[in-house]
Design an enzyme around this catalytic site. Structure first.
Site, PDB file in Angstrom:
ATOM      1  N   SER A 158       0.833  -1.197   0.000  1.00  0.00           N
ATOM      2  CA  SER A 158       0.000   0.000   0.000  1.00  0.00           C
ATOM      3  C   SER A 158       0.874   1.257   0.000  1.00  0.00           C
ATOM      4  CB  SER A 158      -0.968  -0.036   1.184  1.00  0.00           C
ATOM      5  OG  SER A 158      -1.980   0.922   1.037  1.00  0.00           O
ATOM      6  N   ASP A 257      -9.989  -4.140  -4.655  1.00  0.00           N
ATOM      7  CA  ASP A 257      -9.206  -3.096  -3.990  1.00  0.00           C
ATOM      8  C   ASP A 257      -9.404  -1.774  -4.724  1.00  0.00           C
ATOM      9  OD1 ASP A 257      -7.289  -1.484  -2.786  1.00  0.00           O
ATOM     10  OD2 ASP A 257      -5.582  -2.745  -3.360  1.00  0.00           O
ATOM     11  N   HIS A 287      -7.966  -5.197  -0.346  1.00  0.00           N
ATOM     12  CA  HIS A 287      -6.741  -4.524   0.068  1.00  0.00           C
ATOM     13  C   HIS A 287      -6.244  -5.103   1.401  1.00  0.00           C
ATOM     14  CE1 HIS A 287      -4.108  -0.973  -0.204  1.00  0.00           C
ATOM     15  NE2 HIS A 287      -4.173  -0.934   1.113  1.00  0.00           N
TER      16      HIS A 287
END
Length: 326
Positions: A158, A257, A287
């Site tokens: 991320s 995601d 995610h």
């Protein structure tokens, strides 16, 4: 592919708790909630994976790191600079301790997890400056850690994937250190948030109801990059950078995601720039699959696929990572 049933159950449980917008809470409270969620997913029966060495260190008296070594006897292991998720605001050495232990054991490699400064107290470029300092330090001290600086990987998930990608760009511009592979799990590479908001983009199709939301991403970006003029800088939005001459890349995206579109676009752009890229398109996931493995068998398989791709890259000559699926 349908959403993984175990992840669907997690999201349904989360939906029963009234949500307060992150912008209405102090960052410390949100950070505690993120850590509490990860600890809950690990479960009460979780026991940290034992390694030969796990120790704290501070680079130049400024950047805290945690060093993981899987084997006290094997010399010249690959070395990994790891950057955690959390929108540049959340996350720390504890939220990703399980992930780093597993990475160290499974690759195997010396893993250096970087406790970079977080926004909004420390906005851009504090996080990338700290991570870059750790990458340079690791390259210079790999041998004394039992590692091989010739097999240096930058890995992040991320926002951590953003930092890893940015470090690869900085290394190219600075002429080193030489990075063997950049491995990015569900990375954020477009701080403008425009890519995924275009027709058919994942901010439109997955921006609500799948854990990470578009409103959360806006809060993260506003916290880390309060000046909109910074949001197109290459080390804030690697998607807009010149990507030629970068090290081989592994980009993992999850079907449900909000960041999927920008990750896909980044893998495409890397391939078009002549970079060897492995794009892992992971169906049925949301995610955060690197730290959801104890609540989802599918997430566990995805993490092993990601680690397997890194292992293959680090075990090959740089020119051997030629698979380009974009």
């Amino acid at each position: 592919m349908p959403l993984d049933p175990q992840l669907r159950a997690m999201l349904e449980r989360a939906a029963t708790v009234p949500a307060i917008p992150l912008s209405q809470l102090p960052p410390a409270v949100v950070r505690y909630g993120f850590l509490a969620s990860i600890l809950a997913w690990l479960g009460e029966d979780y026991e940290p994976l034992p390694l030969a060495e796990v120790r704290e260190h501070t680079i130049d008296g400024a950047v805290p790191v945690r060093i993981y070594r899987p084997d006290a006897t094997t010399p010249s292991l690959p070395v990994v600079a790891f950057a955690h998720a959390g929108g540049w605001v959340l996350g720390d050495l504890e939220t990703h301790d399980e992930v780093c232990r597993h990475l160290s054991h499974a690759l195997p490699a010396v893993v250096v997890a970087v406790d970079y400064r977080r926004a909004p107290e420390h906005p851009y470029p504090a996080a990338i400056d700290d991570y870059w300092a750790a990458v340079c330090w690791l390259a210079g001290h790999a041998a004394e850690l039992g590692g091989d600086a010739g097999r240096l990987a930058v890995i992040g998930d991320s926002a951590g994937g953003n930092l890893a990608a940015a470090a690869a760009l900085r290394a190219r511009e600075a002429g080193g250190p030489r990075i063997a592979v950049q491995a990015l799990a569900y990375p954020t590479v477009d701080a403008t948030l425009d890519c995924g908001a275009q027709e058919g983009g994942s901010y439109l199709t997955c921006g609500e109801g799948y854990g990470l939301t578009l409103s959360m991403m806006r809060w993260f970006v506003d916290s880390y990059l309060p000046d909109p003029a910074d949001r197109t800088a290459s080390d804030a939005s690697p998607l807009f950078a010149d990507l030629s001459g970068l090290p081989p890349a592994i980009v993992a995206t999850a079907e449900y995601d909000p960041l999927r579109t920008e990750g896909e676009r980044y893998a495409h752009r890397l391939a078009r720039a002549g970079v060897a890229v492995t794009h892992l398109e992971l169906d049925g996931l949301v995610h955060g699959f690197l730290y959801q493995t104890r609540i989802s068998h599918a997430a566990d398989r995805a993490r092993e696929a990601f680690i397997g791709a890194v292992r293959e890259a680090l075990g090959s000559r740089l020119g051997d990572l030629t698979e380009a699926r974009a």
